[in-house]
Design a protein around this motif. Sequence first.
Motif, mmCIF file in Angstrom:
data_model
loop_
_atom_site.group_PDB
_atom_site.id
_atom_site.type_symbol
_atom_site.label_atom_id
_atom_site.label_comp_id
_atom_site.label_asym_id
_atom_site.label_seq_id
_atom_site.Cartn_x
_atom_site.Cartn_y
_atom_site.Cartn_z
ATOM 1 N N VAL A 171 51.695 32.331 49.723
ATOM 2 C CA VAL A 171 50.900 33.174 50.612
ATOM 3 C C VAL A 171 50.306 34.353 49.846
ATOM 4 O O VAL A 171 49.170 34.772 50.099
ATOM 5 N N GLY A 172 51.082 34.908 48.890
ATOM 6 C CA GLY A 172 50.568 36.015 48.081
ATOM 7 C C GLY A 172 49.356 35.604 47.261
ATOM 8 O O GLY A 172 48.372 36.336 47.165
ATOM 9 N N LYS A 173 49.397 34.397 46.695
ATOM 10 C CA LYS A 173 48.268 33.884 45.915
ATOM 11 C C LYS A 173 47.159 33.337 46.814
ATOM 12 O O LYS A 173 46.030 33.145 46.368
ATOM 13 N N GLN A 174 47.495 33.050 48.083
ATOM 14 C CA GLN A 174 46.553 32.430 49.022
ATOM 15 C C GLN A 174 45.938 31.172 48.410
ATOM 16 O O GLN A 174 44.729 30.947 48.468
ATOM 17 N N SER A 175 46.811 30.344 47.842
ATOM 18 C CA SER A 175 46.329 29.098 47.256
ATOM 19 C C SER A 175 47.471 28.092 47.166
ATOM 20 O O SER A 175 48.636 28.469 46.956
ATOM 21 N N LEU A 176 47.117 26.824 47.333
ATOM 22 C CA LEU A 176 48.079 25.744 47.202
ATOM 23 C C LEU A 176 47.327 24.499 46.758
ATOM 24 O O LEU A 176 46.341 24.106 47.384
ATOM 25 N N SER A 177 47.780 23.884 45.679
ATOM 26 C CA SER A 177 47.177 22.657 45.193
ATOM 27 C C SER A 177 47.931 21.471 45.798
ATOM 28 O O SER A 177 49.152 21.369 45.670
ATOM 29 N N ILE A 178 47.197 20.586 46.469
ATOM 30 C CA ILE A 178 47.777 19.410 47.111
ATOM 31 C C ILE A 178 47.347 18.207 46.280
ATOM 32 O O ILE A 178 46.196 17.776 46.333
ATOM 33 N N ARG A 179 48.274 17.655 45.493
ATOM 34 C CA ARG A 179 47.950 16.608 44.533
ATOM 35 C C ARG A 179 48.513 15.265 44.991
ATOM 36 O O ARG A 179 49.673 15.177 45.407
ATOM 37 N N PHE A 180 47.701 14.232 44.868
ATOM 38 C CA PHE A 180 48.083 12.892 45.314
ATOM 39 C C PHE A 180 48.258 11.990 44.094
ATOM 40 O O PHE A 180 47.396 11.935 43.225
ATOM 41 N N MET A 181 49.367 11.269 44.049
ATOM 42 C CA MET A 181 49.688 10.447 42.898
ATOM 43 C C MET A 181 50.007 9.032 43.346
ATOM 44 O O MET A 181 50.745 8.821 44.314
ATOM 45 N N LYS A 182 49.446 8.052 42.644
ATOM 46 C CA LYS A 182 49.684 6.663 43.021
ATOM 47 C C LYS A 182 50.994 6.135 42.442
ATOM 48 O O LYS A 182 51.478 5.088 42.838
ATOM 49 N N ASN A 183 51.567 6.886 41.475
ATOM 50 C CA ASN A 183 52.880 6.552 40.923
ATOM 51 C C ASN A 183 53.467 7.830 40.346
ATOM 52 O O ASN A 183 52.978 8.921 40.632
ATOM 53 N N GLY A 184 54.498 7.704 39.508
ATOM 54 C CA GLY A 184 55.155 8.892 38.997
ATOM 55 C C GLY A 184 54.394 9.679 37.961
ATOM 56 O O GLY A 184 54.812 10.774 37.593
ATOM 57 N N SER A 185 53.262 9.155 37.471
ATOM 58 C CA SER A 185 52.574 9.840 36.381
ATOM 59 C C SER A 185 51.058 9.936 36.536
ATOM 60 O O SER A 185 50.421 10.654 35.778
ATOM 61 N N THR A 186 50.470 9.230 37.493
ATOM 62 C CA THR A 186 49.004 9.166 37.581
ATOM 63 C C THR A 186 48.490 9.874 38.820
ATOM 64 O O THR A 186 48.729 9.449 39.949
ATOM 65 N N GLU A 187 47.772 10.971 38.596
ATOM 66 C CA GLU A 187 47.156 11.712 39.701
ATOM 67 C C GLU A 187 45.806 11.078 40.039
ATOM 68 O O GLU A 187 44.977 10.859 39.161
ATOM 69 N N VAL A 188 45.581 10.799 41.309
ATOM 70 C CA VAL A 188 44.342 10.132 41.719
ATOM 71 C C VAL A 188 43.428 11.033 42.546
ATOM 72 O O VAL A 188 42.317 10.646 42.882
ATOM 73 N N GLY A 189 43.873 12.238 42.862
ATOM 74 C CA GLY A 189 43.040 13.152 43.636
ATOM 75 C C GLY A 189 43.804 14.414 43.969
ATOM 76 O O GLY A 189 45.023 14.491 43.795
ATOM 77 N N SER A 190 43.072 15.409 44.438
ATOM 78 C CA SER A 190 43.727 16.661 44.808
ATOM 79 C C SER A 190 42.832 17.447 45.761
ATOM 80 O O SER A 190 41.637 17.172 45.886
ATOM 81 N N PHE A 191 43.447 18.406 46.433
ATOM 82 C CA PHE A 191 42.707 19.325 47.299
ATOM 83 C C PHE A 191 43.274 20.716 47.067
ATOM 84 O O PHE A 191 44.484 20.918 47.110
ATOM 85 N N GLN A 192 42.377 21.680 46.811
ATOM 86 C CA GLN A 192 42.799 23.051 46.581
ATOM 87 C C GLN A 192 42.613 23.858 47.862
ATOM 88 O O GLN A 192 41.485 24.152 48.267
ATOM 89 N N ALA A 193 43.707 24.191 48.520
ATOM 90 C CA ALA A 193 43.641 24.992 49.740
ATOM 91 C C ALA A 193 43.656 26.463 49.368
ATOM 92 O O ALA A 193 44.538 26.921 48.634
ATOM 93 N N GLY A 194 42.671 27.206 49.870
ATOM 94 C CA GLY A 194 42.578 28.632 49.565
ATOM 95 C C GLY A 194 41.818 29.370 50.646
ATOM 96 O O GLY A 194 41.492 28.804 51.696
ATOM 97 N N GLN A 195 41.507 30.619 50.399
ATOM 98 C CA GLN A 195 40.880 31.467 51.408
ATOM 99 C C GLN A 195 39.519 30.951 51.847
ATOM 100 O O GLN A 195 39.088 31.218 52.968
ATOM 101 N N GLU A 196 38.839 30.193 50.964
ATOM 102 C CA GLU A 196 37.498 29.731 51.296
ATOM 103 C C GLU A 196 37.511 28.539 52.253
ATOM 104 O O GLU A 196 36.492 28.246 52.886
ATOM 105 N N ASN A 197 38.655 27.866 52.394
ATOM 106 C CA ASN A 197 38.663 26.673 53.250
ATOM 107 C C ASN A 197 39.883 26.551 54.155
ATOM 108 O O ASN A 197 40.008 25.579 54.895
ATOM 109 N N ALA A 198 40.785 27.539 54.113
ATOM 110 C CA ALA A 198 42.001 27.420 54.916
ATOM 111 C C ALA A 198 42.630 28.794 55.125
ATOM 112 O O ALA A 198 42.293 29.763 54.442
ATOM 113 N N THR A 199 43.544 28.853 56.076
ATOM 114 C CA THR A 199 44.360 30.041 56.302
ATOM 115 C C THR A 199 45.796 29.687 55.941
ATOM 116 O O THR A 199 46.359 28.723 56.457
#
Length: 257
Positions: free
Chosen positions: A63-91
């Motif tokens: 909450v102090g940083k007003q940011s959270l990275s939401i990362r999606f992984m198809k297995n234990g090592s491969t990231e396939v996408g992400s969403f950065q939640a912050g003041q510009e798009n979320a509360t």
Amino acid sequence: MKNTFLSGCLLFCISAAPAFAEWGFSGGQTPNAFIQTGDMTLELQCDRLRFAPAGYPDSEDIVGKQSLSIRFMKNGSTEVGSFQAGQENATLRIVDNYPVEVVFQDSADYQFILDQIAANAILNLSMADQDVSYGLFDLKGSGKAIRSLRSSCGSTPQAGNSTMEAPEGVVYCGGGQVKRQIEYLILDKAQGEWDAIVTVNGETMRAMTAYSYFGNAQPPQGFVVALLGEDQSEFLVFKDGNNNWIEYGDYQYNQCN
């Protein structure tokens, strides 16, 4: 304790292992899909998510940083996408003294997140600016829980429910090219998470109050409360002496009764 996220290695290790638990679904007034472990919980509601990390300091950090990275992984090592939640798009705020609640401004963003959670194997909730993880969740079984959530949310009463009593009291008027008349009422008895109702041009919706809307920043003079509508609208209520007004979008609405 935060775990260092290394994208080039498997995450199934003692210091950064995903939370192995079964996904569940709960219906009722506030439907939610959830996964719960001994020290972390992730809850997906109709229009927002709630994340209780392993420790309260992590909630404060998010909450102090007003940011959270939401990362999606198809297995234990491969990231396939992400969403950065912050003041510009979320509360982002702390609710019930512990979990971090993320309310998205655009429902399409949240639907994208639900799609990715349902389709992948691991969810990594981490710092947006560096590879430090707040929590890892196993997504096995999440697809079924999210289908139940979406089905239930589709039948949840929406704004403008004719059985909802319209508020009576201070009326606020104004706007730009589209004129609006706004009223609100703080309920004596909350209906789940909804503890207020707001009427805009005769259409009434449920809302949630937020008295710490500005987080650690000093609120503007006269700020009373923020009303967070179930359609993701936000109304900021002000009172300064004899002046009463609401800020909604880019416009100010002054008391007119």
